[in-house]
Design a protein around this motif. Structure first.
Motif, short mmCIF file in Angstrom:
data_model
loop_
_atom_site.label_atom_id
_atom_site.label_comp_id
_atom_site.label_asym_id
_atom_site.label_seq_id
_atom_site.Cartn_x
_atom_site.Cartn_y
_atom_site.Cartn_z
N CYS A 8 30.13 7.24 59.39
CA CYS A 8 28.70 7.22 59.10
C CYS A 8 27.98 6.31 60.09
O CYS A 8 28.42 5.18 60.34
N ASN A 9 26.86 6.78 60.63
CA ASN A 9 26.12 5.96 61.61
C ASN A 9 25.06 5.12 60.89
O ASN A 9 24.16 5.64 60.24
N LEU A 10 25.21 3.81 61.01
CA LEU A 10 24.19 2.88 60.53
C LEU A 10 23.20 2.65 61.65
O LEU A 10 23.55 2.65 62.83
N GLN A 11 21.92 2.40 61.28
CA GLN A 11 20.86 2.26 62.26
C GLN A 11 20.08 0.97 62.03
O GLN A 11 19.97 0.51 60.89
N PRO A 12 19.52 0.38 63.10
CA PRO A 12 18.72 -0.84 62.93
C PRO A 12 17.60 -0.62 61.91
O PRO A 12 16.84 0.35 62.00
N ARG B 202 13.29 -2.77 66.43
CA ARG B 202 13.84 -3.03 67.77
C ARG B 202 14.35 -4.45 67.91
O ARG B 202 15.32 -4.70 68.62
N LEU B 203 13.71 -5.39 67.22
CA LEU B 203 14.23 -6.76 67.24
C LEU B 203 15.59 -6.82 66.56
O LEU B 203 16.51 -7.49 67.03
N LEU B 204 15.76 -6.09 65.45
CA LEU B 204 17.04 -6.04 64.76
C LEU B 204 18.13 -5.45 65.64
O LEU B 204 19.31 -5.82 65.52
N ALA B 205 17.76 -4.54 66.52
CA ALA B 205 18.75 -3.88 67.37
C ALA B 205 19.26 -4.77 68.50
O ALA B 205 20.22 -4.41 69.17
N LEU B 206 18.66 -5.95 68.69
CA LEU B 206 19.07 -6.83 69.78
C LEU B 206 20.50 -7.32 69.56
O LEU B 206 20.90 -7.64 68.43
N PRO B 207 21.28 -7.44 70.62
CA PRO B 207 22.60 -8.08 70.51
C PRO B 207 22.46 -9.56 70.17
O PRO B 207 21.37 -10.14 70.23
N ILE B 208 23.59 -10.18 69.84
CA ILE B 208 23.59 -11.56 69.37
C ILE B 208 23.03 -12.53 70.41
O ILE B 208 22.24 -13.43 70.07
N LEU C 275 5.34 -16.64 76.60
CA LEU C 275 6.08 -17.78 76.07
C LEU C 275 7.48 -17.43 75.58
O LEU C 275 8.24 -18.32 75.22
N LEU C 276 7.80 -16.14 75.56
CA LEU C 276 9.10 -15.70 75.03
C LEU C 276 9.99 -15.23 76.18
O LEU C 276 9.49 -14.86 77.24
N PRO C 277 11.31 -15.23 75.97
CA PRO C 277 12.22 -14.73 77.01
C PRO C 277 11.83 -13.32 77.43
O PRO C 277 11.56 -12.46 76.58
N PRO C 278 11.77 -13.03 78.73
CA PRO C 278 11.32 -11.70 79.20
C PRO C 278 12.13 -10.54 78.62
O PRO C 278 11.58 -9.45 78.42
N ASN C 279 13.41 -10.77 78.34
CA ASN C 279 14.24 -9.65 77.87
C ASN C 279 14.01 -9.31 76.40
O ASN C 279 14.56 -8.32 75.91
N VAL C 280 13.22 -10.12 75.68
CA VAL C 280 12.95 -9.82 74.27
C VAL C 280 11.46 -9.76 73.96
O VAL C 280 11.08 -9.37 72.85
N ALA C 281 10.62 -10.14 74.91
CA ALA C 281 9.18 -10.22 74.63
C ALA C 281 8.61 -8.88 74.18
O ALA C 281 7.77 -8.81 73.27
N ASP C 282 9.06 -7.79 74.80
CA ASP C 282 8.50 -6.48 74.51
C ASP C 282 8.69 -6.07 73.05
O ASP C 282 7.77 -5.52 72.43
N VAL C 283 9.86 -6.36 72.47
CA VAL C 283 10.12 -5.94 71.09
C VAL C 283 9.28 -6.75 70.10
O VAL C 283 9.07 -6.31 68.96
#
Length: 434
Positions: free
Chosen positions: A354-358, A81-87, A65-73
């Motif tokens: 400094c590297n920020l991370q999801p 991993r959801l937080l790491a998604l682009p806008i 039921l979810l878009p294929p490009n985001v269903a896995d996360v």
């Protein structure tokens, strides 16, 4: 596309087939915050708060039921991993979830993917790699500074640098988990040497938490014009403080044991997309204050960088609960009482490479309004312990006692828009352990 785009998901007329969502003060269908929950006896998974229910996002993904490009996360047990998604894919996911919860054709097929929130356990939304707390509440900084430096409450760097320090990620806990009164060193004015024992000046701090979305590579700064793209969500944050420990230990390197024993966050991550209708102009700086340095200056950020949130602090004591008395509100005020915007603190944090991370967490620092009714800590309300606070049932407080329970709340309101909220950020004080 930007996260502040207003679309059909914000329509105040939009209703959900989850009846409790319609008119809900925190979680109407216009909000759709993410969290990690576990039904009784089951494993944690990602969900979305809708009214007094939770939609199982993992079940939605498994059913295609979810878009294929985001269903896995959405099959994970943290939001990293959801937080790491682009806008753009983040927006697609929001619109899909909104459709699932508003189209009555999905009521039957999703009836077994909806759980009563009261029967579920809520976990930390993300695996926190690092936690940094800032000090951007200008009125709080002035109030605290006056107690130590009456003639010069702010140090010279305050109006040039978003001041921050690294907290302890391992002791961040979700709403509802109690904190144990910390032990440490304190040095009362009348004592010749420091004492070790439980804190006698335990305090709360009313803050916003900022969850980092897409990160940056080590060595690569984040431009102020791009900082909003690195923000994955918001929550409430209570960065508990042992004021007596802090007064003794904070020089020369700043907070340590006074702050790292426990920090409480609200369990639901409110997305930037949900807050798009509630952006405000950043309050202007007082006349004579320096303009931000170029790397922190952005017209759009100053025009839209604040949020129309009302923050509240509530207290319930053990005696009040025994006597059936309702919690008392200690303070209320706007979240816009910040000298620096959230985008500015993100940019400054990464300005040295400094590297920020999801899943990293940033705290704004205590947010206080100019007037007493909006002070965000007992240190301010009690004037450092000099002024008692009267409570129902005849009790008084200067700092927190065992059994006291603090609850932070926040609501976003704007003309012509559905009100949304953050849920509770709550914890009860337990006695120090022997």
């Amino acid at each position: 596309m930007s996260w502040w785009t207003i679309d059909e998901t914000h329509d105040p007329a939009r209703k959900s087939w989850v009846e409790s969502a319609n008119g809900h003060s925190d979680f109407p269908v216009q909000n759709l915050p993410y969290g990690v929950f576990a039904p009784a006896g089951e494993a944690p998974r990602i969900g979305v708060a809708i009214g007094d229910q939770i939609l199982d996002l993992a079940a939605c993904a498994e059913r295609g039921l979810l878009p294929p490009n985001v269903a896995d996360v959405c099959l994970d047990d943290t939001l990293n991993r959801l937080l790491a998604l682009p806008i753009k894919p983040r927006g697609e996911l929001r619109r899909t979830i909104s459709d699932l919860l508003t189209r009555t054709s999905f009521r039957g097929s999703l009836s077994d993917a909806i759980y009563p929130a009261a029967e579920c356990t809520l976990h930390l939304p993300a695996r926190i790699g690092d936690y940094t707390d800032f000090y951007v509440g200008i009125h709080h900084a002035n109030n605290i500074g006056r107690q130590f430096r009456p003639d010069n409450p702010l140090l010279p760097n305050y109006k040039y640098v978003p001041i921050g320090y690294h907290g302890r990620a391992s002791s961040v806990r979700p709403s509802g988990e109690p904190l144990v009164r910390p032990k440490g060193q304190r040095k009362p004015p009348e004592a010749d040497t420091p004492l070790f024992g439980p804190s006698v000046r335990l305090d709360y701090e009313l803050e916003l938490g900022v969850w980092i979305g897409p990160g940056n590579e080590l060595g690569d700064p984040i431009a102020i014009s791009e900082a909003a793209e690195h923000i994955g969500g918001f929550c409430l944050l209570n960065d508990w403080s042992a004021r007596d420990f802090q007064a003794w230990e904070y020089q020369p390197l700043g907070p340590f044991l006074a702050k790292n024993f426990h920090s409480t966050v609200s369990s639901w991550l409110v997305t930037p997309e949900a807050l798009a209708p509630f952006r405000l102009a950043q309050p202007p700086r007082p006349e004579g204050d320096p303009a931000p340095l170029a790397y922190l200056a952005d017209v759009d950020d100053q025009t839209h960088g604040a949020l129309a949130l009302t923050l509240e602090v509530w207290l319930s004591t053990a005696k009040m609960r025994d006597e059936g008395l309702d919690p008392v509100r200690l303070s209320t005020g706007p979240a816009s009482s910040m000298y620096w915007t959230v985008q500015q603190i993100v940019t400054h944090h990464a300005s040295n490479g400094c590297n920020l991370q999801p899943g990293d967490l940033l705290g704004t620092g205590t947010i206080s309004a100019p007037a007493r009714e909006g002070f965000g800590s007992l240190m301010e309300l009690s004037e450092g312990g000099k002024r008692t606070i009267e409570l129902p049932g005849g009790e008084t407080r200067t700092f927190l006692e065992d059994g006291d329970e603090i609850t932070l709340k926040a609501s976003a309101e704007a003309p012509g828009r559905a009100t949304i909220g953050f849920g509770e950020c709550r914890a009860r004080v337990l006695p120090a352990r022997s």
